[in-house]
Write a protein that holds these residues in place. Structure first.
Motif, PDB file in Angstrom:
ATOM      1  N   SER A 175     -11.479   5.574   5.139  1.00 44.04           N
ATOM      2  CA  SER A 175     -12.403   4.588   6.134  1.00 44.04           C
ATOM      3  C   SER A 175     -12.027   2.918   6.013  1.00 44.04           C
ATOM      4  CB  SER A 175     -13.598   4.996   6.502  1.00 44.04           C
ATOM      5  OG  SER A 175     -14.335   4.591   5.110  1.00 44.04           O
ATOM      6  N   HIS A 176     -11.544   2.595   4.840  1.00 48.26           N
ATOM      7  CA  HIS A 176     -11.317   1.264   4.555  1.00 48.26           C
ATOM      8  C   HIS A 176      -9.864   0.732   4.605  1.00 48.26           C
ATOM      9  CE1 HIS A 176     -15.196   1.820   2.372  1.00 48.26           C
ATOM     10  NE2 HIS A 176     -15.736   0.920   2.930  1.00 48.26           N
ATOM     11  N   ILE A 177      -9.102   1.687   5.225  1.00 48.30           N
ATOM     12  CA  ILE A 177      -7.447   1.303   5.226  1.00 48.30           C
ATOM     13  C   ILE A 177      -7.205   0.142   5.926  1.00 48.30           C
ATOM     14  CG2 ILE A 177      -6.988   2.635   7.116  1.00 48.30           C
ATOM     15  CD1 ILE A 177      -4.612   3.720   5.125  1.00 48.30           C
ATOM     16  N   ASN A 178      -8.075  -0.053   7.184  1.00 47.06           N
ATOM     17  CA  ASN A 178      -7.412  -1.279   7.886  1.00 47.06           C
ATOM     18  C   ASN A 178      -8.122  -2.577   7.092  1.00 47.06           C
ATOM     19  OD1 ASN A 178      -6.555   0.012  10.089  1.00 47.06           O
ATOM     20  ND2 ASN A 178      -8.410   0.092  11.009  1.00 47.06           N
ATOM     21  N   ALA A 179      -9.265  -2.635   6.416  1.00 45.55           N
ATOM     22  CA  ALA A 179      -9.729  -3.541   5.668  1.00 45.55           C
ATOM     23  C   ALA A 179      -8.699  -3.794   4.590  1.00 45.55           C
ATOM     24  CB  ALA A 179     -10.983  -3.457   4.876  1.00 45.55           C
ATOM     25  N   GLY A 180      -7.969  -2.965   3.898  1.00 43.31           N
ATOM     26  CA  GLY A 180      -6.811  -3.090   2.978  1.00 43.31           C
ATOM     27  C   GLY A 180      -5.825  -3.708   3.375  1.00 43.31           C
ATOM     28  N   TYR A 181      -5.194  -3.482   4.599  1.00 47.80           N
ATOM     29  CA  TYR A 181      -4.089  -3.869   5.394  1.00 47.80           C
ATOM     30  C   TYR A 181      -4.367  -5.385   5.472  1.00 47.80           C
ATOM     31  CZ  TYR A 181      -2.059   0.322   6.532  1.00 47.80           C
ATOM     32  OH  TYR A 181      -1.455   1.830   6.268  1.00 47.80           O
ATOM     33  N   LYS A 182      -5.474  -5.883   6.198  1.00 51.24           N
ATOM     34  CA  LYS A 182      -6.040  -7.028   6.393  1.00 51.24           C
ATOM     35  C   LYS A 182      -5.913  -7.853   5.046  1.00 51.24           C
ATOM     36  CE  LYS A 182      -8.609  -6.353  10.530  1.00 51.24           C
ATOM     37  NZ  LYS A 182      -9.706  -6.436  11.054  1.00 51.24           N
ATOM     38  N   TYR A 183      -6.479  -7.360   4.134  1.00 52.92           N
ATOM     39  CA  TYR A 183      -6.442  -8.249   2.682  1.00 52.92           C
ATOM     40  C   TYR A 183      -5.050  -8.441   2.197  1.00 52.92           C
ATOM     41  CZ  TYR A 183      -6.679  -8.993  -2.450  1.00 52.92           C
ATOM     42  OH  TYR A 183      -6.383  -9.388  -3.490  1.00 52.92           O
ATOM     43  N   ILE A 184      -4.061  -7.648   2.244  1.00 55.83           N
ATOM     44  CA  ILE A 184      -2.955  -7.632   2.049  1.00 55.83           C
ATOM     45  C   ILE A 184      -2.116  -8.753   2.683  1.00 55.83           C
ATOM     46  CG2 ILE A 184      -0.465  -6.703   1.592  1.00 55.83           C
ATOM     47  CD1 ILE A 184      -2.237  -4.048   0.833  1.00 55.83           C
ATOM     48  N   ALA A 185      -2.406  -8.635   4.268  1.00 58.19           N
ATOM     49  CA  ALA A 185      -1.668  -9.750   5.213  1.00 58.19           C
ATOM     50  C   ALA A 185      -1.976 -10.893   4.728  1.00 58.19           C
ATOM     51  CB  ALA A 185      -1.863  -9.128   6.550  1.00 58.19           C
ATOM     52  N   ASN A 186      -3.418 -11.209   4.338  1.00 53.88           N
ATOM     53  CA  ASN A 186      -3.992 -12.502   4.169  1.00 53.88           C
ATOM     54  C   ASN A 186      -4.216 -12.813   2.658  1.00 53.88           C
ATOM     55  OD1 ASN A 186      -4.465 -12.944   7.221  1.00 53.88           O
ATOM     56  ND2 ASN A 186      -5.925 -11.564   6.967  1.00 53.88           N
ATOM     57  N   GLU A 231      -3.588 -16.767   1.705  1.00 52.43           N
ATOM     58  CA  GLU A 231      -4.600 -17.625   2.389  1.00 52.43           C
ATOM     59  C   GLU A 231      -6.080 -17.228   1.309  1.00 52.43           C
ATOM     60  OE1 GLU A 231      -6.200 -20.594   4.035  1.00 52.43           O
ATOM     61  OE2 GLU A 231      -4.204 -19.957   4.297  1.00 52.43           O
ATOM     62  N   HIS A 232      -6.248 -16.028   1.147  1.00 53.68           N
ATOM     63  CA  HIS A 232      -7.277 -15.560   0.373  1.00 53.68           C
ATOM     64  C   HIS A 232      -7.357 -16.259  -1.124  1.00 53.68           C
ATOM     65  CE1 HIS A 232     -10.601 -12.751  -1.395  1.00 53.68           C
ATOM     66  NE2 HIS A 232      -9.609 -12.569  -2.534  1.00 53.68           N
ATOM     67  N   HIS A 233      -6.402 -16.135  -1.732  1.00 59.06           N
ATOM     68  CA  HIS A 233      -6.192 -16.696  -2.974  1.00 59.06           C
ATOM     69  C   HIS A 233      -6.276 -18.223  -3.041  1.00 59.06           C
ATOM     70  CE1 HIS A 233      -6.194 -12.993  -5.405  1.00 59.06           C
ATOM     71  NE2 HIS A 233      -5.448 -12.383  -4.546  1.00 59.06           N
ATOM     72  N   LYS A 234      -6.341 -18.910  -2.140  1.00 59.92           N
ATOM     73  CA  LYS A 234      -6.587 -20.165  -2.038  1.00 59.92           C
ATOM     74  C   LYS A 234      -8.045 -20.558  -2.447  1.00 59.92           C
ATOM     75  CE  LYS A 234      -2.879 -21.631   0.856  1.00 59.92           C
ATOM     76  NZ  LYS A 234      -2.380 -22.157   2.420  1.00 59.92           N
ATOM     77  N   LYS A 235      -8.862 -19.317  -2.130  1.00 58.73           N
ATOM     78  CA  LYS A 235     -10.327 -19.593  -1.980  1.00 58.73           C
ATOM     79  C   LYS A 235     -10.823 -19.086  -3.430  1.00 58.73           C
ATOM     80  CE  LYS A 235     -10.623 -19.463   3.087  1.00 58.73           C
ATOM     81  NZ  LYS A 235     -10.914 -18.528   3.968  1.00 58.73           N
TER      82      LYS A 235
END
Length: 86
Positions: free
Chosen positions: A40-51, A54-58
């Motif tokens: 159920s968290h697979i879409n969140a995982g895809y979004k995390y990888i795609a971003n 940007e995420h690691h700038k924060k």
């Protein structure tokens, strides 16, 4: 999981070194960690990888990793976590 990681690390090291993608011989560290999530968290995982860039700038990778260890109640000795990272 250990057999999969053995293959991934071996094949990727060979590719990196055969194609001289680094100035020095590339080698993986000895260990690795694996965290899993439910389907159920697979879409969140895809979004995390795609971003991720940007995420690691924060939030640094080290800070995020330590938060994963805390979240999953993994006991660790901080003296041995990321010895070469600030």
């Amino acid at each position: 999981m250990s057999e999969l990681m053995k293959i991934v690390k071996g094949k990727s090291s060979k590719f990196i070194n055969d194609n001289q993608l680094t100035q020095y011989r590339f080698e993986w560290q000895e260990g690795y960690d694996v965290f899993s999530y439910s389907h159920s968290h697979i879409n969140a995982g895809y979004k995390y990888i795609a971003n991720q860039e940007e995420h690691h700038k924060k939030q640094t990778f080290k800070d995020e990793y330590l938060s994963f260890l805390d979240k999953f109640n993994v006991k660790f000795d901080e003296r041995y976590i990321f010895e070469n990272l600030k």
